[in-house]
Design a protein around this motif. Structure first.
Motif, PDB file in Angstrom:
ATOM      1  N   GLY A   1      -0.748   5.608   2.495  1.00  0.00           N
ATOM      2  CA  GLY A   1      -0.740   5.814   3.953  1.00  0.00           C
ATOM      3  C   GLY A   1      -0.493   7.280   4.278  1.00  0.00           C
TER       4      GLY A   1
ATOM      5  N   SER B   1       8.650   4.693   2.594  1.00  0.00           N
ATOM      6  CA  SER B   1       7.403   5.426   2.849  1.00  0.00           C
ATOM      7  C   SER B   1       6.198   4.706   2.233  1.00  0.00           C
ATOM      8  CB  SER B   1       7.527   6.828   2.223  1.00  0.00           C
ATOM      9  OG  SER B   1       7.973   6.689   0.887  1.00  0.00           O
ATOM     10  N   THR B   2       5.012   5.129   2.637  1.00  0.00           N
ATOM     11  CA  THR B   2       3.774   4.582   2.086  1.00  0.00           C
ATOM     12  C   THR B   2       3.001   5.692   1.389  1.00  0.00           C
ATOM     13  OG1 THR B   2       1.553   3.761   2.659  1.00  0.00           O
ATOM     14  CG2 THR B   2       2.838   4.711   4.468  1.00  0.00           C
TER      15      THR B   2
ATOM     16  N   ILE C   1      -1.938  -2.413   5.755  1.00  0.00           N
ATOM     17  CA  ILE C   1      -2.253  -0.985   5.976  1.00  0.00           C
ATOM     18  C   ILE C   1      -1.901  -0.585   7.410  1.00  0.00           C
ATOM     19  CG2 ILE C   1      -4.072  -0.892   4.213  1.00  0.00           C
ATOM     20  CD1 ILE C   1      -6.092  -0.923   6.590  1.00  0.00           C
TER      21      ILE C   1
ATOM     22  N   HIS D   1      -1.037   3.045   7.916  1.00  0.00           N
ATOM     23  CA  HIS D   1      -2.202   3.943   7.919  1.00  0.00           C
ATOM     24  C   HIS D   1      -2.803   3.977   9.336  1.00  0.00           C
ATOM     25  CE1 HIS D   1      -3.117   3.354   3.346  1.00  0.00           C
ATOM     26  NE2 HIS D   1      -2.051   2.646   3.617  1.00  0.00           N
TER      27      HIS D   1
ATOM     28  N   ARG E   1       0.204  -6.123   0.803  1.00  0.00           N
ATOM     29  CA  ARG E   1      -0.428  -4.792   0.806  1.00  0.00           C
ATOM     30  C   ARG E   1      -1.037  -4.452   2.178  1.00  0.00           C
ATOM     31  NH1 ARG E   1      -1.242  -3.338  -4.553  1.00  0.00           N
ATOM     32  NH2 ARG E   1      -1.058  -1.196  -3.820  1.00  0.00           N
TER      33      ARG E   1
END
Ligand code: EPZ
Length: 420
Positions: free
Chosen positions: A167, A163-164, A122, A125, A120
């Motif tokens: 995010g 894709s996220t 980030i 982001h 997981r």
């Protein structure tokens, strides 16, 4: 820790009403931080993750009040740092970074840990925040983003699995108050991201392209308060549809968005499930023998990873071989070993689970591991002969409102056992 005791073998019958979507309401609650004015959010599900997020908003200085399923938030005063212990407890809280950066030009959160389904990360982001001009520093388990100015730009937010979701929402929430135009390529198309964008637009943000892989945001000076009704939870709806099919019952699912469920309904129909749609109502029952189907989880509008475990239970009950491939998370098969305790015959080969379905399931004590694996174990217990005890029910309470109450209304013999 509470557990659920399920006496299986009873087909589910009756009506169930779908609650607001967990994965929309969490970023929408974060988005209320972008204005000093009052926001009113309706159809807020009663979930432990929602309660956590409310505590996090309060720790940031917001006034948060609930009235039934309506939430009111007023972040007149706002601090850039929240309650780390709370933030650490819930991954979804990472989405407060975007609003804090957008409104205060600084944000500090504890780095969200991985969880049982995967690392997981980030990084996407943070890539988006940096692209907008923020300086991002990760140290001592915290991530800090600061910016003198946020300036719109073009960015690509695709990662190892496409894709996220959070995010995209996070970067969008920083970009709405940036100077100039931001274009997010490889944006997530999930309905929950669209719902966040619709709330931001109601607050005065200028966003186009939501629901497509290219989202364009034109920054504005400030946002105002707004009212919004959260979309129904498509994964909760999928879970009850699969429970109806698994128990050979007939269930009407009310207040859903069938247009958010095409991939799941298509695969269920291929598997021999009868699904009738009438507006926001879905009626689910079996149409004769079940047939094995192969599933690959993909970003929206492909088959959702959050319904993979629940679909696996239906395939475990279906004579034949079904192959379920998980393309979104690295290790989202924790439910396989627990389903084996109920008699399911499933082998894992890399990213795929080979389900040799058709053996009857028999009840046993099982351990919940993550939210959707726990839901799968409940469905399996409902379909199995005998009694199944699902332990660590707190996983379920994170994402399913009153799941035992809703199932009892459908005739399930299910009791919550409070741990003494
Ligand atoms: C959201 O998580 C949902 N959670 C998840 O639901 C859901 O499974 C997931 O989207 C995928 O649909 C919430 O919305 C609160 P991602 P999110 O970023 O946004 C990789 C449930 O059961 N990635 O779309 O955290 C990541 O490792 C939960 O309700 C990067 O590589 O998921 C994964 O493999 C579980 N770098 C893939 O992308 C990043 O910076 C998809 O993750 C971010 C993600």
């Amino acid at each position: 820790m509470d557990s659920l005791s399920i006496k299986g073998g009873t087909p589910l019958h009756g009506d169930v009403t779908i609650s607001g979507a967990k994965n929309a309401v969490l970023p929408i609650m974060a988005a209320t931080l972008l204005t000093a004015e009052t926001c009113v959010i309706r159809r807020v599900p009663n979930l432990s993750d929602v309660k956590f997020m409310a505590q996090i908003l309060t720790s940031l200085g917001a006034e948060v009040t609930f009235e039934g399923d309506t939430l009111q938030v007023r972040a007149a005063k706002l601090k850039p740092v929240g309650d780390y212990d709370l933030i650490r407890k819930m991954r979804g809280s990472v989405c407060i970074m975007g609003p804090l950066l957008g409104r205060l030009h600084k944000a500090t959160v504890s780095l969200p840990g991985g969880c049982i389904i995967g690392a997981r990360p980030i990084g996407l982001h943070l890539k988006g925040f940096a692209a907008l001009g923020a300086e991002v520093v990760v140290e001592a388990g915290y991530v800090r983003a600061t910016a003198k100015r946020l300036v719109g730009t073009e960015m690509f937010l695709g990662g190892r699995a496409g894709s996220t979701v959070l995010g995209t929402a996070n970067v969008m929430m920083a970009a709405v108050l940036a100077e100039g135009v931001t274009i997010i390529e490889s944006a997530a198309c999930e309905p929950e991201v669209v719902d966040v964008a619709n709330f931001l637009i109601a607050m005065g943000a200028k966003i186009t392209g939501v629901g497509s892989p290219t989202i364009t945001i034109t920054g504005v000076k400030e946002l105002h308060g707004a009212e919004h009704e959260v979309i129904p939870d498509r994964i909760e709806a999928a879970t009850y549809a699969l429970a109806a099919a698994a128990t050979d019952g007939e269930v009407r699912i009310l207040g859903a968005r069938p247009d958010h469920l095409h991939a799941v309904l298509d695969k269920m129909r291929d598997a021999g499930v009868k699904i009738e749609r009438n507006g926001t109502t879905l009626t689910v029952s079996r149409k004769g023998k079940l047939k094995p189907v192969d599933i690959t989880t993909l970003p929206y509008s492909g088959f959702p990873t959050d319904a993979q475990a629940q679909m696996m239970v239906l395939m475990a009950l279906t004579p034949g071989i079904s192959i379920i491939t998980e393309r979104i998370f690295e290790s989202r098969f924790m439910h396989v070993s627990e389903l084996a305790r109920l008699g399911a015959d499933i082998e894992i080969e890399g990213p795929s689970a080979i389900v040799k379905g058709g053996k009857p399931l028999s009840g046993a004590p099982v351990m919940a591991s993550d939210l959707r694996a726990s839901a799968a174990l409940v469905i399996a217990g409902l379909a199995a002969q005998g009694t199944t005890q699902v332990n660590r029910v707190y996983h379920l309470d994170r994402g399913y409102e009153n799941i035992d109450g809703k199932l009892r209304q459908l005739g399930a013999r299910i009791e919550r056992v409070e741990e003494t």
